[in-house]
Structures are given as structure tokens and as C-alpha cells.
Design a protein around this motif. Structure first.
Motif, PDB file in Angstrom:
ATOM      1  N   GLU A 179      40.238  42.903  12.814  1.00 49.00           N
ATOM      2  CA  GLU A 179      39.407  43.891  12.139  1.00 49.00           C
ATOM      3  C   GLU A 179      40.228  45.099  11.696  1.00 49.00           C
ATOM      4  OE1 GLU A 179      35.691  44.728  14.172  1.00 49.00           O
ATOM      5  OE2 GLU A 179      36.077  42.985  15.436  1.00 49.00           O
ATOM      6  N   GLY A 180      41.492  45.103  12.059  1.00 51.09           N
ATOM      7  CA  GLY A 180      42.358  46.222  11.712  1.00 51.09           C
ATOM      8  C   GLY A 180      41.864  47.492  12.364  1.00 51.09           C
ATOM      9  N   LEU A 181      42.275  48.607  11.813  1.00 51.92           N
ATOM     10  CA  LEU A 181      41.865  49.876  12.390  1.00 51.92           C
ATOM     11  C   LEU A 181      40.657  50.453  11.674  1.00 51.92           C
ATOM     12  CD1 LEU A 181      45.314  51.454  13.170  1.00 51.92           C
ATOM     13  CD2 LEU A 181      43.738  50.316  14.695  1.00 51.92           C
ATOM     14  N   VAL A 196      41.427  51.391  39.150  1.00 47.94           N
ATOM     15  CA  VAL A 196      41.215  49.973  39.469  1.00 47.94           C
ATOM     16  C   VAL A 196      41.442  49.737  40.960  1.00 47.94           C
ATOM     17  CG1 VAL A 196      42.095  47.631  39.070  1.00 47.94           C
ATOM     18  CG2 VAL A 196      41.648  49.143  37.140  1.00 47.94           C
ATOM     19  N   LYS A 197      42.420  50.411  41.534  1.00 44.40           N
ATOM     20  CA  LYS A 197      42.692  50.255  42.972  1.00 44.40           C
ATOM     21  C   LYS A 197      41.561  50.839  43.806  1.00 44.40           C
ATOM     22  CE  LYS A 197      45.027  49.529  46.748  1.00 44.40           C
ATOM     23  NZ  LYS A 197      44.925  48.213  47.347  1.00 44.40           N
ATOM     24  N   THR A 198      41.106  52.051  43.466  1.00 47.44           N
ATOM     25  CA  THR A 198      40.095  52.707  44.298  1.00 47.44           C
ATOM     26  C   THR A 198      38.683  52.179  44.059  1.00 47.44           C
ATOM     27  OG1 THR A 198      39.897  54.544  42.722  1.00 47.44           O
ATOM     28  CG2 THR A 198      41.441  54.832  44.556  1.00 47.44           C
ATOM     29  N   GLN A 199      38.356  51.817  42.818  1.00 48.20           N
ATOM     30  CA  GLN A 199      36.982  51.391  42.535  1.00 48.20           C
ATOM     31  C   GLN A 199      36.776  49.884  42.616  1.00 48.20           C
ATOM     32  OE1 GLN A 199      35.142  53.165  39.104  1.00 48.20           O
ATOM     33  NE2 GLN A 199      36.081  55.152  39.505  1.00 48.20           N
ATOM     34  N   ALA A 200      37.833  49.111  42.384  1.00 52.03           N
ATOM     35  CA  ALA A 200      37.685  47.659  42.408  1.00 52.03           C
ATOM     36  C   ALA A 200      38.518  46.992  43.505  1.00 52.03           C
ATOM     37  CB  ALA A 200      38.063  47.066  41.047  1.00 52.03           C
ATOM     38  N   GLY A 201      39.423  47.751  44.134  1.00 52.26           N
ATOM     39  CA  GLY A 201      40.256  47.177  45.183  1.00 52.26           C
ATOM     40  C   GLY A 201      41.288  46.198  44.666  1.00 52.26           C
ATOM     41  N   ILE A 202      41.696  46.373  43.404  1.00 54.18           N
ATOM     42  CA  ILE A 202      42.634  45.442  42.771  1.00 54.18           C
ATOM     43  C   ILE A 202      43.928  46.158  42.421  1.00 54.18           C
ATOM     44  CG2 ILE A 202      43.036  44.057  40.685  1.00 54.18           C
ATOM     45  CD1 ILE A 202      40.007  43.490  40.648  1.00 54.18           C
ATOM     46  N   ASP A 203      45.042  45.533  42.786  1.00 56.76           N
ATOM     47  CA  ASP A 203      46.359  46.017  42.362  1.00 56.76           C
ATOM     48  C   ASP A 203      46.740  45.247  41.107  1.00 56.76           C
ATOM     49  OD1 ASP A 203      47.107  47.903  44.410  1.00 56.76           O
ATOM     50  OD2 ASP A 203      47.304  46.203  45.776  1.00 56.76           O
ATOM     51  N   LEU A 204      46.953  45.957  40.010  1.00 59.44           N
ATOM     52  CA  LEU A 204      47.354  45.307  38.760  1.00 59.44           C
ATOM     53  C   LEU A 204      48.841  44.967  38.800  1.00 59.44           C
ATOM     54  CD1 LEU A 204      45.448  47.579  36.231  1.00 59.44           C
ATOM     55  CD2 LEU A 204      44.897  45.217  36.825  1.00 59.44           C
ATOM     56  N   ALA A 205      49.190  43.774  38.337  1.00 58.58           N
ATOM     57  CA  ALA A 205      50.597  43.371  38.274  1.00 58.58           C
ATOM     58  C   ALA A 205      51.319  44.123  37.163  1.00 58.58           C
ATOM     59  CB  ALA A 205      50.715  41.871  38.049  1.00 58.58           C
ATOM     60  N   ALA A 206      50.604  44.410  36.072  1.00 56.79           N
ATOM     61  CA  ALA A 206      51.190  45.140  34.945  1.00 56.79           C
ATOM     62  C   ALA A 206      50.063  45.809  34.168  1.00 56.79           C
ATOM     63  CB  ALA A 206      51.971  44.202  34.033  1.00 56.79           C
ATOM     64  N   THR A 207      50.378  46.989  33.651  1.00 57.20           N
ATOM     65  CA  THR A 207      49.449  47.717  32.785  1.00 57.20           C
ATOM     66  C   THR A 207      50.250  48.159  31.573  1.00 57.20           C
ATOM     67  OG1 THR A 207      48.288  48.511  34.733  1.00 57.20           O
ATOM     68  CG2 THR A 207      47.805  49.628  32.662  1.00 57.20           C
ATOM     69  N   ARG A 208      49.883  47.627  30.404  1.00 57.65           N
ATOM     70  CA  ARG A 208      50.626  47.931  29.183  1.00 57.65           C
ATOM     71  C   ARG A 208      49.701  48.612  28.175  1.00 57.65           C
ATOM     72  NH1 ARG A 208      52.538  42.923  31.102  1.00 57.65           N
ATOM     73  NH2 ARG A 208      50.746  41.866  30.177  1.00 57.65           N
ATOM     74  N   VAL A 209      50.198  49.691  27.578  1.00 53.74           N
ATOM     75  CA  VAL A 209      49.434  50.425  26.569  1.00 53.74           C
ATOM     76  C   VAL A 209      50.080  50.189  25.211  1.00 53.74           C
ATOM     77  CG1 VAL A 209      48.668  52.701  25.800  1.00 53.74           C
ATOM     78  CG2 VAL A 209      48.748  52.171  28.253  1.00 53.74           C
ATOM     79  N   HIS A 210      49.267  49.775  24.250  1.00 56.02           N
ATOM     80  CA  HIS A 210      49.726  49.541  22.889  1.00 56.02           C
ATOM     81  C   HIS A 210      49.034  50.565  21.997  1.00 56.02           C
ATOM     82  CE1 HIS A 210      51.167  45.549  24.240  1.00 56.02           C
ATOM     83  NE2 HIS A 210      50.067  45.572  24.969  1.00 56.02           N
ATOM     84  N   ALA A 211      49.795  51.520  21.497  1.00 57.56           N
ATOM     85  CA  ALA A 211      49.234  52.502  20.554  1.00 57.56           C
ATOM     86  C   ALA A 211      49.257  51.844  19.177  1.00 57.56           C
ATOM     87  CB  ALA A 211      50.041  53.788  20.573  1.00 57.56           C
ATOM     88  N   VAL A 212      48.108  51.439  18.695  1.00 64.03           N
ATOM     89  CA  VAL A 212      48.028  50.681  17.460  1.00 64.03           C
ATOM     90  C   VAL A 212      47.584  51.531  16.278  1.00 64.03           C
ATOM     91  CG1 VAL A 212      47.713  48.481  18.608  1.00 64.03           C
ATOM     92  CG2 VAL A 212      45.720  49.831  17.983  1.00 64.03           C
ATOM     93  N   GLY A 213      47.322  52.803  16.531  1.00 60.03           N
ATOM     94  CA  GLY A 213      46.920  53.683  15.446  1.00 60.03           C
ATOM     95  C   GLY A 213      46.910  55.130  15.884  1.00 60.03           C
ATOM     96  N   VAL A 214      46.920  56.001  14.883  1.00 57.03           N
ATOM     97  CA  VAL A 214      46.829  57.450  15.101  1.00 57.03           C
ATOM     98  C   VAL A 214      45.760  57.960  14.163  1.00 57.03           C
ATOM     99  CG1 VAL A 214      48.077  59.642  14.931  1.00 57.03           C
ATOM    100  CG2 VAL A 214      49.265  57.585  15.720  1.00 57.03           C
ATOM    101  N   GLN A 215      44.933  58.857  14.655  1.00 60.83           N
ATOM    102  CA  GLN A 215      43.823  59.338  13.847  1.00 60.83           C
ATOM    103  C   GLN A 215      43.594  60.821  14.109  1.00 60.83           C
ATOM    104  OE1 GLN A 215      39.579  57.971  14.534  1.00 60.83           O
ATOM    105  NE2 GLN A 215      40.206  56.605  12.880  1.00 60.83           N
ATOM    106  N   ARG A 216      43.283  61.542  13.052  1.00 57.18           N
ATOM    107  CA  ARG A 216      42.901  62.954  13.219  1.00 57.18           C
ATOM    108  C   ARG A 216      41.526  63.008  13.844  1.00 57.18           C
ATOM    109  NH1 ARG A 216      46.089  66.753  10.687  1.00 57.18           N
ATOM    110  NH2 ARG A 216      47.470  65.948   9.081  1.00 57.18           N
ATOM    111  N   VAL A 217      41.350  63.980  14.732  1.00 58.33           N
ATOM    112  CA  VAL A 217      40.043  64.113  15.371  1.00 58.33           C
ATOM    113  C   VAL A 217      39.290  65.303  14.834  1.00 58.33           C
ATOM    114  CG1 VAL A 217      40.469  62.879  17.489  1.00 58.33           C
ATOM    115  CG2 VAL A 217      41.173  65.232  17.328  1.00 58.33           C
TER     116      VAL A 217
END
Length: 110
Positions: free
Chosen positions: A36-38, A89-110
Motif C-alpha cells: 500500500e506504500g506510504l 513485552v517483558k512486563t506485560q506479557a512475560g516474553i523475552d524477545l529474541a530480536a526487535t528491529r525498527v524499520h523507518a519506512v517514511g518521514v512525515q511532517r506533523v
């Protein structure tokens, strides 16, 4: 009486998406499939669509597709997201994530 609690990938994605929305500098989430693009920035109601849950060696991983606000430090925003998501995720779900990756796919004026 004993039981077990199972958290679905959909519930985990919702928790992560809502957490990312709380970070200053995040305009919203982008559709993870990017077909769907941005043209569509996801609001809180469908923030989980910007999160892809995977598994690595039996542990959950999370890829977040975000749209950042124009003028913010994207590396700082990304690190803030990772820190908050891992903690939430650790405190509310009790899950340790193996990896957390953030992909900034766009920039927008607010």
C-alpha cells in the motif's frame, strides 16, 4: 489447579504496535507488506498491521515498520522504541524477545 497462559501473535503485535505509538517522534505505523506504500499511515486502531512477529530459535522476534516525524533523530526514536517495546513485552506479557528491529519506512511532517 494449574493452567497455562498463551499469548497469540496477534495480541503480541497489538501490544507492540500500541507501545510504539507512545514514543515521541513516531507519526504512526506503516503497513508491513508495503504494497500500500506510504499512502496509508496506520493509526492506533490498526497499529498491529505495522508489526511482523516471527520466531528465532523458539523465541519471538518483532519487526516494526514506522513513519517518523520530520526533524527527529531517527536513530534515537528507533532506540527508544526498542527499549520501550522490550520492557513492555517483558512486563506485560512475560516474553523475552529474541530480536526487535525498527524499520523507518517514511518521514512525515506533523
Amino acid at each position: 489447579m494449574s493452567g497455562s497462559i498463551q499469548i497469540t501473535e496477534a495480541a503480541l503485535a497489538s501490544l507492540i504496535g500500541l507501545t510504539a505509538h507512545e514514543i515521541p517522534g513516531v507519526v504512526g505505523m506503516a503497513p508491513a507488506n508495503l504494497r500500500e506504500g506510504l499512502s496509508r499511515v496506520l493509526g492506533r486502531a490498526n497499529a498491529s498491521e505495522g508489526v511482523v512477529i516471527g520466531k528465532d530459535a523458539g523465541k519471538f522476534t518483532a519487526d516494526l515498520y514506522i513513519v517518523a516525524a520530520y526533524g527527529v533523530s531517527i536513530p534515537t526514536v528507533a532506540q527508544n522504541i526498542v527499549d520501550r517495546v522490550v520492557h513492555t513485552v517483558k512486563t506485560q506479557a512475560g516474553i523475552d524477545l529474541a530480536a526487535t528491529r525498527v524499520h523507518a519506512v517514511g518521514v512525515q511532517r506533523v
